[in-house]
Write a protein that holds these residues in place. Structure first.
Motif, PDB file in Angstrom:
ATOM      1  N   VAL A  76       0.853  -1.194   0.000  1.00 32.45           N
ATOM      2  CA  VAL A  76       0.000   0.000   0.000  1.00 32.45           C
ATOM      3  C   VAL A  76       0.888   1.243   0.000  1.00 32.45           C
ATOM      4  CG1 VAL A  76      -1.774   1.285   1.227  1.00 32.45           C
ATOM      5  CG2 VAL A  76      -1.831  -1.215   1.215  1.00 32.45           C
ATOM      6  N   ILE A  77       0.743   2.066  -1.043  1.00 33.19           N
ATOM      7  CA  ILE A  77       1.594   3.243  -1.227  1.00 33.19           C
ATOM      8  C   ILE A  77       0.980   4.452  -0.543  1.00 33.19           C
ATOM      9  CG2 ILE A  77       2.776   4.685  -2.927  1.00 33.19           C
ATOM     10  CD1 ILE A  77       2.213   2.447  -4.971  1.00 33.19           C
ATOM     11  N   GLY A  78       1.812   5.207   0.151  1.00 31.62           N
ATOM     12  CA  GLY A  78       1.406   6.456   0.774  1.00 31.62           C
ATOM     13  C   GLY A  78       2.535   7.450   0.672  1.00 31.62           C
ATOM     14  N   PRO A  79       2.302   8.674   1.098  1.00 31.21           N
ATOM     15  CA  PRO A  79       3.366   9.693   0.986  1.00 31.21           C
ATOM     16  C   PRO A  79       4.628   9.340   1.763  1.00 31.21           C
ATOM     17  CG  PRO A  79       1.500  10.489   2.323  1.00 31.21           C
ATOM     18  CD  PRO A  79       1.063   9.221   1.664  1.00 31.21           C
ATOM     19  N   ASP A 129       0.465   7.649   7.487  1.00 29.16           N
ATOM     20  CA  ASP A 129      -0.546   8.588   7.960  1.00 29.16           C
ATOM     21  C   ASP A 129      -1.905   7.882   8.057  1.00 29.16           C
ATOM     22  OD1 ASP A 129      -1.439   8.305   5.347  1.00 29.16           O
ATOM     23  OD2 ASP A 129      -0.695  10.259   4.698  1.00 29.16           O
ATOM     24  N   TYR A 130      -2.902   8.597   8.526  1.00 27.14           N
ATOM     25  CA  TYR A 130      -4.206   7.986   8.792  1.00 27.14           C
ATOM     26  C   TYR A 130      -4.805   7.349   7.540  1.00 27.14           C
ATOM     27  CZ  TYR A 130      -9.147   7.504   9.925  1.00 27.14           C
ATOM     28  OH  TYR A 130     -10.406   7.001  10.101  1.00 27.14           O
ATOM     29  N   LEU A 166      -5.614   3.364   6.998  1.00 26.03           N
ATOM     30  CA  LEU A 166      -6.961   2.879   6.679  1.00 26.03           C
ATOM     31  C   LEU A 166      -6.941   2.022   5.420  1.00 26.03           C
ATOM     32  CD1 LEU A 166      -9.890   3.018   7.638  1.00 26.03           C
ATOM     33  CD2 LEU A 166     -10.201   5.027   6.161  1.00 26.03           C
ATOM     34  N   ALA A 167      -6.165   2.450   4.415  1.00 25.59           N
ATOM     35  CA  ALA A 167      -6.053   1.665   3.177  1.00 25.59           C
ATOM     36  C   ALA A 167      -5.392   0.318   3.441  1.00 25.59           C
ATOM     37  CB  ALA A 167      -5.261   2.453   2.134  1.00 25.59           C
ATOM     38  N   ILE A 168      -4.367   0.316   4.294  1.00 25.93           N
ATOM     39  CA  ILE A 168      -3.686  -0.936   4.637  1.00 25.93           C
ATOM     40  C   ILE A 168      -4.656  -1.885   5.335  1.00 25.93           C
ATOM     41  CG2 ILE A 168      -1.908  -1.951   6.131  1.00 25.93           C
ATOM     42  CD1 ILE A 168      -0.250   0.604   5.608  1.00 25.93           C
TER      43      ILE A 168
END
Length: 437
Positions: free
Chosen positions: A110-113, A267-268, A272-274
């Protein structure tokens, strides 16, 4: 029943009366029976992620079903591909593949900033055999944020795109252990051939080589050999090279030659996506309110999120309930309590690894200088990092009384105040324990 397959079919039928059909379908779809031997029922599961979950959560259900069938207690063994190959006397197809890496691909990351750069660099490395754009690639960040996932993903994609590339994955601790053992037995050339012929070398937790002079020297030459040949090196660590106090300056410089990418806590929105991604893979139906509750309360790393979901799944299977705030709260409490404080066993294990001492030796009565020194450091770190009393610490070392433990604590503290290099060693060991427990 006429075959082991019939037995397994009957077991599956019983599992569906105890667990939800979704749970059975998700976790047992890749399991097949091998044989029955010496009062043990032998199964095979090529997906090592699912194998681990079955062993942790569902093995008792399988044993209970077998007892109903045979009216006797049977052990259950589950083999992965490598174990099955060994069972049949055959070498596995890809012995360099990371063990337990099934499911850890770029698609499931899961990609995030907080991890976007590390993900992009890892993907580029996997797609470019022999490239030098990001060589070495050094990914760092706290434990449980996805560094190992990216190493596994690189291995899987490179294997798919370039099947003839020799890929070697190794943990920092295992690199040390292999080096010590092979040099001791006079097979140093075999060790060097394994690593210096790799088209892609993946080293997880490279920080463990810091402070070990001979190992660092060997890795220095391995690094140079691979780099000069244009072969790719990817390393992960819990901290950047500049913060490894005991790392050889030659290695620190080389680790910083390529691209360094850090991963920070999600981050939040990413959490949540994870949660939703992992829950879907597990066949776990989480209400939105429960997903948000987990995202709000588990904030430090991905591993805690996965542990929480595993606990929730176990509660649901055992109690037959849908996930609610009560079960989620209980799971979160257990995960946080379990992961915040390392056990005495964990501390002793790391001390023994660091000083190459057997655990029974450090726990025993051996009073040689090296063993006594390691034992005193172990006592100091157990006191500093756990909630154990002086008396409880003494019990970990053959029943030593609290005055002996107190003497050890004071001796270590005194040496830390007068010897900067000794203090650096203690800090290095502490960081390694925090990174791995």
């Amino acid at each position: 029943m006429h075959s082991y397959a019939d037995v397994w079919k009957s077991v599956m039928g019983q599992l569906k009366t105890q667990l939800s059909e979704t749970t059975v379908n998700v976790w047992f779809d890749e399991v097949d029976v091998v044989t029955m031997e010496d009062s043990a029922f032998v199964l095979h599961c090529s997906n090592t992620f699912k194998k681990d979950i079955i062993e942790k959560q569902f093995i008792k259900h399988i044993k209970a079903a077998l007892k109903d069938i045979f009216s006797a207690d049977l052990e259950v063994k589950i083999l992965d591909d490598e174990m099955l190959a060994a069972y049949h006397g055959v070498r596995p197809d890809h012995p360099g593949d990371p063990e337990g890496s099934d499911g850890f691909t770029f698609e499931t990351f899961v990609i995030g900033p907080q991890n976007k750069l590390a993900y992009a660099a890892a993907h580029a490395v996997a797609e470019n055999s022999g490239g030098k754009s990001y060589n070495p690639l050094f990914i760092y960040g706290d434990s449980g944020l996805g560094k190992t996932h990216l190493l596994y993903a690189i291995s899987h994609l490179r294997r798919k795109l370039f099947p003839n590339d020799k890929i070697v994955y190794i943990k920092g601790e295992d690199f040390i252990n292999e080096f010590v053992e092979l040099v001791r037995t006079g097979r140093g050339s075999e060790f060097r051939a394994k690593y210096r012929d790799a088209a892609l070398l993946l080293v997880d937790d490279i920080q463990f080589v810091a402070g070990k002079e001979q190992v660092q020297n060997e890795f220095f030459h391995t690094f140079n050999s691979l780099y000069e040949a244009g072969n790719q090196i990817v390393m992960t660590s819990d901290r950047p090279p500049r913060e490894m106090a005991l790392l050889d300056d030659r290695l620190r410089t080389r680790f910083e030659w390529g691209l360094m990418a850090d991963i920070t806590p999600p981050d939040y929105e990413t959490r949540l996506a994870i949660i939703k991604n992992r829950a879907a893979l597990m066949g776990l139906n989480l209400p939105d309110g429960v997903s948000h509750y987990i995202a709000e309360n588990i904030t430090s790393n991905v591993r805690q999120i996965e542990g929480t979901l595993n606990m929730i799944s176990a509660y649901c299977d055992l109690l037959g309930n849908q996930p609610d705030e009560e079960s989620v709260t209980r799971a979160i409490k257990e995960i946080i309590e379990r992961e915040t404080v390392p056990s005495a066993e964990v501390v002793i294990h790391h001390i023994c690894k660091y000083y190459n001492i057997e655990e029974e030796t450090i726990r025993g009565k051996n009073q040689s200088h090296d063993v006594a020194n390691a034992r005193q450091i172990a006592m100091y770190l157990i006191r500093r990092m756990t909630k154990l009393s002086l008396a409880d610490i003494g019990k970990e070392f053959g029943g030593k009384d609290h005055t002996t433990v107190l003497h050890s604590l004071r001796k270590v503290e005194k040496q830390m105040n007068t010897d900067p290099s000794f203090k650096e060693t203690i800090n290095e060991i502490t960081a390694n324990i925090n990174a791995r427990h």
